[in-house]
Enzyme design. Structure first.
Site, mmCIF file in Angstrom:
data_model
loop_
_atom_site.group_PDB
_atom_site.id
_atom_site.type_symbol
_atom_site.label_atom_id
_atom_site.label_comp_id
_atom_site.label_asym_id
_atom_site.label_seq_id
_atom_site.Cartn_x
_atom_site.Cartn_y
_atom_site.Cartn_z
ATOM 1 C CE LYS A 220 -3.626 -2.503 -0.186
ATOM 2 N NZ LYS A 220 -4.391 -3.221 0.797
HETATM 3 C C1 LIG Z 1 -5.465 -4.411 1.116
HETATM 4 C C2 LIG Z 1 -6.918 -4.251 1.209
HETATM 5 C C3 LIG Z 1 -7.632 -4.524 2.387
HETATM 6 C C4 LIG Z 1 -7.019 -5.214 3.542
HETATM 7 O O1 LIG Z 1 -6.007 -4.518 4.162
HETATM 8 P P1 LIG Z 1 -5.205 -5.247 5.329
HETATM 9 O O2 LIG Z 1 -4.433 -4.138 5.973
HETATM 10 O O3 LIG Z 1 -4.325 -6.273 4.696
HETATM 11 O O4 LIG Z 1 -6.189 -5.844 6.254
HETATM 12 C C5 LIG Z 1 -8.973 -4.216 2.445
HETATM 13 N N1 LIG Z 1 -9.620 -3.689 1.395
HETATM 14 C C6 LIG Z 1 -8.982 -3.436 0.235
HETATM 15 C C7 LIG Z 1 -9.750 -2.833 -0.898
HETATM 16 C C8 LIG Z 1 -7.620 -3.730 0.080
HETATM 17 O O5 LIG Z 1 -7.008 -3.526 -1.078
#
Ligand SMILES: *Cc1c(COP(=O)(O)O)cnc(C)c1O
Length: 390
Positions: free
Chosen positions: A186
């Protein structure tokens, strides 16, 4: 012929400041939730303008604790998008509530008109997802929520550094809660981690208790003067707190977020400029949108103008040493949801878009040479497999 150097789909961007802070945290003797988590929360509130920020160990945890704190449970319906990662839907199911899918619009985000059609007397909340970092039409969603007395919990996993149409940062809006992801790929990355923001003191209080075993802070404060070991469990809570090791990285990532996002935007602009003239592909939406964090660059293949499908396009990129991905395999296509969810909305658009989606590498550490390599690969594959090519 030697194989080309592999260009990964995503690479995290960490600085020496983060390394130093992490080492200092280890040496400090305090590694679990402590002063650095508190600092990260304070900094995140300052960055977004949100009243409250709660550091958690994932976006999934943040979404779950927010839904639970809103009191959602069996019999309640929560409207969300078919074009998302499974966790947006799983957390709804884990509260005991029922996910209701509403189809997407042209920008791949949930369509407010589809939300309006999906509302029933049991609807209690909307969970929109800012796909790729492009904010949803939140004004329309907030209006629906106000008219039908619904909670809004945003999945802002892609949207750290994005802002709404009114110029406010994602995280500081009219929603009840907004959850961010700091997963390895991210825009702001701590390996694993997340943050949930809210404007409501009451929700902040409930989430605070629920994210750490249901232990009441106030009781702890009240009694800790008498006995430091005393606490009270007032709810059946979760174990979703962020460690100071994670926060040590996050504090410095947040300081660098705007710079890293600016580089992402630069790359996205370059991609769009290079691909806009190709009839065989459709560029990512919203490239001029000031509030886009550019977590992903989702290229859409015009399959009727190509002799190959997405799977083959993906392989052609891989053969040129370039890692791509697909966001997302729509929720209705996964066996678990097929077995357990009633699909009222056929999600026609999500299912029609899915075979054309291809996420290209996009991250702040990408060199200009790598960006050009991706562009040339796409141009080459298109030239080779366009319908009128001989
Ligand atoms: C990555 C992601 C998540 C989950 O994030 P985590 O921190 O791994 O729990 C949730 N929603 C979307 C759209 C994502 O891309």
């Amino acid at each position: 012929m030697t194989d080309p150097v592999w260009l990964p789909f995503a690479v995290p961007d960490h600085s020496e400041d983060e390394v130093d802070e992490l080492v200092a945290t280890l040496r400090s003797g305090w590694t679990t939730t402590g002063p650095r988590a508190v600092q990260f929360e304070k900094d995140f509130s300052a960055y977004t303008g949100a009243n409250y920020s709660l550091a958690v160990n994932s976006c999934t945890a943040g979404l779950h604790v927010a839904l639970a704190a809103c009191g959602l449970g069996p019999g309640d319906e929560v409207i969300t998008t078919p074009m998302t990662f499974c966790s947006s839907v799983n957390v709804i199911i884990q509260t005991g509530a029922t996910p209701v899918l509403a189809d997407i619009g042209a920008d791949l985000n949930i369509d407010p008109k589809a939300i309006a059609r999906a509302i029933t007397p049991r609807t209690r909340a909307i969970l929109p997802v800012h796909v790729a970092g492009l904010p949803c039409d939140m004004e329309a969603i907030w209006l629906l929520a106000a008219n039908h007395n619904l909670k809004v919990i945003e999945d802002a996993a892609h949207a750290a550094g994005s802002y709404y149409a009114d110029g406010e940062a994602v995280g500081k809006g009219k929603s009840d809660a907004v959850a961010f992801s700091f997963y390895a790929t991210k825009n702001l990355s701590t390996g694993e981690g997340g943050m949930v923001t809210t404007g409501s003191a009451e929700l902040e209080d409930r989430m605070r208790i629920l994210l750490l075993h249901g232990i009441s802070r106030d009781a702890w404060k009240r009694y800790s003067e008498k006995a430091s070991w005393y606490y009270e469990v007032v709810e059946c809570g979760f174990k979703y707190n962020m460690s100071d090791l994670t926060a040590a990285i996050g504090i410095h990532q947040l300081r660098r977020l705007n710079g890293m996002n600016a580089r992402r935007a630069e790359i996205a602009t370059r991609y769009t400029a290079a691909f806009a003239s190709l009839d065989e592909v459709e560029v990512a939406p919203g490239y001029q949108h000031a509030g886009h964090s550019w977590h992903l660059y989702v290229l859409r293949l015009n399959l009727d103008r190509l002799t190959i499908d997405r799977a083959r396009f993906f392989e052609e990129m891989r053969d040129r040493g370039i890692g791509c991905s697909v966001h997302f395999i729509p929720i209705p296509l996964h066996p678990y949801y097929q077995r357990t969810l009633t699909m009222h909305d056929p999600c026609t658009r999500a299912l029609a878009e899915y075979p054309r989606l291809l996420s290209l590498p996009l991250y702040s550490k990408m060199s200009d040479e790598s960006v050009e390599r991706v562009i040339e690969a796409v141009q080459e594959i298109v030239a080779q497999y366009r319908c009128d090519a001989d």
